[in-house]
Design an enzyme around this catalytic site. Structure first.
Site, PDB file in Angstrom:
ATOM      1  N   ALA A 291       0.864  -1.173   0.000  1.00 19.22           N
ATOM      2  CA  ALA A 291       0.000   0.000   0.000  1.00 19.22           C
ATOM      3  C   ALA A 291       0.907   1.233   0.000  1.00 19.22           C
ATOM      4  O   ALA A 291       2.069   1.160   0.406  1.00 19.22           O
ATOM      5  CB  ALA A 291      -0.889  -0.011   1.231  1.00 19.22           C
TER       6      ALA A 291
ATOM      7  N   GLY B 164       0.599  -5.135   0.919  1.00 21.16           N
ATOM      8  CA  GLY B 164      -0.611  -5.185   0.102  1.00 21.16           C
ATOM      9  C   GLY B 164      -0.373  -5.813  -1.262  1.00 21.16           C
ATOM     10  O   GLY B 164      -1.309  -6.319  -1.886  1.00 21.16           O
TER      11      GLY B 164
ATOM     12  N   GLU C 143      -0.575  -9.461  -0.694  1.00 16.46           N
ATOM     13  CA  GLU C 143      -2.003  -9.739  -0.445  1.00 16.46           C
ATOM     14  C   GLU C 143      -2.801  -9.710  -1.755  1.00 16.46           C
ATOM     15  O   GLU C 143      -3.721 -10.499  -1.950  1.00 16.46           O
ATOM     16  CB  GLU C 143      -2.556  -8.722   0.554  1.00 16.46           C
ATOM     17  CG  GLU C 143      -1.969  -8.921   1.958  1.00 16.46           C
ATOM     18  CD  GLU C 143      -2.309  -7.786   2.910  1.00 16.46           C
ATOM     19  OE1 GLU C 143      -2.044  -6.615   2.577  1.00 16.46           O
ATOM     20  OE2 GLU C 143      -2.850  -8.058   3.998  1.00 16.46           O
TER      21      GLU C 143
ATOM     22  N   GLU D 177       4.578  -5.500   7.288  1.00 22.70           N
ATOM     23  CA  GLU D 177       3.777  -4.492   7.997  1.00 22.70           C
ATOM     24  C   GLU D 177       4.188  -4.259   9.439  1.00 22.70           C
ATOM     25  O   GLU D 177       4.142  -3.121   9.924  1.00 22.70           O
ATOM     26  CB  GLU D 177       2.284  -4.862   7.953  1.00 22.70           C
ATOM     27  CG  GLU D 177       1.623  -4.644   6.598  1.00 22.70           C
ATOM     28  CD  GLU D 177       1.731  -5.848   5.680  1.00 22.70           C
ATOM     29  OE1 GLU D 177       2.573  -6.741   5.936  1.00 22.70           O
ATOM     30  OE2 GLU D 177       0.982  -5.901   4.703  1.00 22.70           O
TER      31      GLU D 177
HETATM   32  N1  DAK Z   1       4.575   3.131  -0.811  1.00 25.57           N
HETATM   33  C1  DAK Z   1       4.967   4.304  -1.370  1.00 25.57           C
HETATM   34  N2  DAK Z   1       6.106   4.450  -2.069  1.00 25.57           N
HETATM   35  C2  DAK Z   1       6.899   3.374  -2.194  1.00 25.57           C
HETATM   36  C3  DAK Z   1       6.553   2.125  -1.635  1.00 25.57           C
HETATM   37  C4  DAK Z   1       5.338   2.033  -0.912  1.00 25.57           C
HETATM   38  N3  DAK Z   1       4.902   0.873  -0.377  1.00 25.57           N
HETATM   39  N4  DAK Z   1       7.554   1.255  -1.916  1.00 25.57           N
HETATM   40  C5  DAK Z   1       8.453   1.940  -2.639  1.00 25.57           C
HETATM   41  N5  DAK Z   1       8.069   3.223  -2.812  1.00 25.57           N
HETATM   42  C6  DAK Z   1       8.765   4.291  -3.504  1.00 25.57           C
HETATM   43  C7  DAK Z   1      10.010   4.733  -2.736  1.00 25.57           C
HETATM   44  O1  DAK Z   1       9.649   5.643  -1.720  1.00 25.57           O
HETATM   45  C8  DAK Z   1      10.823   5.362  -3.838  1.00 25.57           C
HETATM   46  O2  DAK Z   1      10.298   6.629  -4.116  1.00 25.57           O
HETATM   47  P1  DAK Z   1      11.302   7.896  -4.392  1.00 25.57           P
HETATM   48  O3  DAK Z   1      12.159   7.993  -3.164  1.00 25.57           O
HETATM   49  O4  DAK Z   1      12.079   7.486  -5.630  1.00 25.57           O
HETATM   50  O5  DAK Z   1      10.378   9.048  -4.615  1.00 25.57           O
HETATM   51  C9  DAK Z   1      10.502   4.478  -5.035  1.00 25.57           C
HETATM   52  O6  DAK Z   1       9.278   3.809  -4.737  1.00 25.57           O
HETATM   53  C10 DAK Z   1      11.569   3.429  -5.290  1.00 25.57           C
HETATM   54  O7  DAK Z   1      11.749   2.697  -4.089  1.00 25.57           O
HETATM   55  P2  DAK Z   1      13.185   2.468  -3.430  1.00 25.57           P
HETATM   56  O8  DAK Z   1      14.119   3.570  -3.786  1.00 25.57           O
HETATM   57  O9  DAK Z   1      12.979   2.201  -1.994  1.00 25.57           O
HETATM   58  O10 DAK Z   1      13.645   1.149  -4.186  1.00 25.57           O
HETATM   59  P3  DAK Z   1      14.669   0.038  -3.665  1.00 25.57           P
HETATM   60  O11 DAK Z   1      14.897  -0.863  -4.835  1.00 25.57           O
HETATM   61  O12 DAK Z   1      15.845   0.653  -2.973  1.00 25.57           O
HETATM   62  O13 DAK Z   1      13.844  -0.776  -2.547  1.00 25.57           O
HETATM   63  C11 DAK Z   1      11.938  -1.946  -1.663  1.00 25.57           C
HETATM   64  C12 DAK Z   1      12.776  -1.545  -2.923  1.00 25.57           C
HETATM   65  C13 DAK Z   1      10.673  -2.651  -2.162  1.00 25.57           C
HETATM   66  C14 DAK Z   1      12.767  -2.923  -0.812  1.00 25.57           C
HETATM   67  C15 DAK Z   1      11.622  -0.684  -0.834  1.00 25.57           C
HETATM   68  O14 DAK Z   1      11.066   0.294  -1.729  1.00 25.57           O
HETATM   69  C16 DAK Z   1      10.641  -0.919   0.261  1.00 25.57           C
HETATM   70  O15 DAK Z   1      10.979  -1.469   1.302  1.00 25.57           O
HETATM   71  N6  DAK Z   1       9.376  -0.505   0.039  1.00 25.57           N
HETATM   72  C17 DAK Z   1       8.341  -0.586   1.055  1.00 25.57           C
HETATM   73  C18 DAK Z   1       7.869  -2.000   1.182  1.00 25.57           C
HETATM   74  C19 DAK Z   1       6.794  -2.132   2.245  1.00 25.57           C
HETATM   75  O16 DAK Z   1       7.051  -1.865   3.447  1.00 25.57           O
HETATM   76  N7  DAK Z   1       5.615  -2.515   1.838  1.00 25.57           N
HETATM   77  C20 DAK Z   1       4.509  -2.692   2.743  1.00 25.57           C
HETATM   78  C21 DAK Z   1       3.731  -1.422   2.771  1.00 25.57           C
HETATM   79  S1  DAK Z   1       2.478  -1.490   4.037  1.00 25.57           S
HETATM   80  C22 DAK Z   1      -4.911  -1.268   5.129  1.00 25.57           C
HETATM   81  C23 DAK Z   1      -4.766  -2.496   4.596  1.00 25.57           C
HETATM   82  C24 DAK Z   1      -3.560  -2.887   4.056  1.00 25.57           C
HETATM   83  C25 DAK Z   1      -2.482  -2.044   4.072  1.00 25.57           C
HETATM   84  C26 DAK Z   1      -2.639  -0.818   4.582  1.00 25.57           C
HETATM   85  C27 DAK Z   1      -3.855  -0.409   5.119  1.00 25.57           C
HETATM   86  N8  DAK Z   1      -6.142  -0.881   5.732  1.00 25.57           N
HETATM   87  C28 DAK Z   1      -7.087  -1.954   6.103  1.00 25.57           C
HETATM   88  C29 DAK Z   1      -6.405   0.446   6.011  1.00 25.57           C
HETATM   89  C30 DAK Z   1      -1.217  -2.474   3.520  1.00 25.57           C
HETATM   90  C31 DAK Z   1      -0.066  -2.010   4.010  1.00 25.57           C
HETATM   91  C32 DAK Z   1       1.175  -2.188   3.290  1.00 25.57           C
HETATM   92  O17 DAK Z   1       1.257  -2.761   2.218  1.00 25.57           O
END
Ligand code: DAK
Length: 259
Positions: free
Chosen positions: A65, A110, A113, A133
């Site tokens: 997400a 997400g 998921e 998460e």
């Molecule tokens: N959201 C927003 N931007 C993201 C992102 C994300 N999940 N993942 C990556 N980006 C963005 C980065 O911020 C970066 O943007 P700039 O800095 O260039 O502007 C760009 O994409 C490239 O990412 P990286 O520079 O970080 O790329 P790397 O190859 O170095 O790293 C990575 C790749 C996938 C390891 C890293 O980007 C990373 O750790 N990303 C986050 C992964 C993560 O934590 N995903 C889980 C998100 S939480 C809900 C239900 C469900 C959810 C929420 C609410 N409700 C019921 C309300 C779900 C929650 C989630 O999914």
């Protein structure tokens, strides 16, 4: 219809839906989820599609997400975001035609998921999966705590969810999270071949089989068996059942009409 975050191409009765927000690793913002819903509307209203392939542009399938968007959400906005995502994911799970996830890269949070809401997952050997998460102070919220244990078992699901560890495609294959791993250049051809193979069968029977498996997983076995028996009976109301069995007896290929 043109989308800002998606490219939808229908070819040979297969809809290829590509999430096209590579600058944010295809993160699921509200706009992405709303457009995914609209893309499903479009596919549903066209009668000429046997299967959907869902993939991502660039190095991610979906990196989760959209953290930047979620960060500032109020409780009410967070709830509405959750309702939207859960509804769209559920729609994929209950979509009449099969949805295949072509997992090309990161499938995190997400994104993992979303892949799990699809019927079948095929991964590129570059794909990585995880539910990170808890490292953000939240838990999986698009049914990851429910679908992951149903797919890989409670022990492995808890290990992945409690640690937030990322796993590579070969481990995802070993635990049954994906059904196949292929080199990146073979990912879409493999998904297309699978979709085409499914498309050769009676589409109504495939839809009933999908419903029987999915609903059965959500209930006790007696209820699931009853559902299967009812859907089995309904197959006999279809032209395709007559055609399929007739073709077998007459030793010719079946020519299904989708009714
Ligand atoms: N959201 C927003 N931007 C993201 C992102 C994300 N999940 N993942 C990556 N980006 C963005 C980065 O911020 C970066 O943007 P700039 O800095 O260039 O502007 C760009 O994409 C490239 O990412 P990286 O520079 O970080 O790329 P790397 O190859 O170095 O790293 C990575 C790749 C996938 C390891 C890293 O980007 C990373 O750790 N990303 C986050 C992964 C993560 O934590 N995903 C889980 C998100 S939480 C809900 C239900 C469900 C959810 C929420 C609410 N409700 C019921 C309300 C779900 C929650 C989630 O999914």
């Amino acid at each position: 219809m043109a989308f800002e975050n998606f490219v939808v191409v229908v070819e040979e009765r297969i809809a290829l839906v590509t999430i096209n927000r590579p600058q944010a690793l295809n993160a699921l913002s509200r706009a992405v989820l709303e457009e995914l819903d609209e893309a499903l509307d479009q596919i549903e209203s066209s009668s000429g599609v046997d299967a959907v392939i869902l993939t991502g542009e660039g190095k991610a399938f979906v990196a989760g997400a959209d953290i930047a968007e979620m960060r500032g959400m109020s409780a009410e906005e967070g709830r509405a975001f959750g309702v939207l995502g859960s509804r769209v994911f559920r729609r994929i799970e209950r979509f009449r035609i099969p949805v295949i996830a072509a997992v090309n890269g990161f499938a995190l949070g997400g994104g993992c998921e979303l892949a799990m809401a699809c019927d079948i997952r095929i991964a590129s050997d570059k794909a990585k999966f995880g539910q990170p998460e808890v490292g953000l102070g939240i838990i999986p919220g698009f049914s990851g705590t429910q679908r992951l244990p149903r797919i890989v078992g409670a022990s492995k699901a808890k290990e992945l969810i409690f640690t937030g560890d990322m796993i590579k495609a070969d481990e995802a294959l070993a635990i049954g999270l994906v059904s196949k791993v292929v080199p990146p250049e073979e990912l879409l051809p493999a998904c297309r071949a699978l979709a085409a193979k499914i498309g050769k069968n009676a589409s109504g029977a495939v839809a009933y089989a999908k419903a029987a498996v999915n609903r059965g997983l959500e209930t006790d076995i007696e209820t699931g068996m009853e559902l299967e028996q009812n859907l089995f009976g309904l197959c006999f109301a279809s032209a395709d059942q007559k055609e399929g069995m007739g073709a077998f007896i007459e030793k010719r290929p079946a020519s299904f009409v989708g009714k």
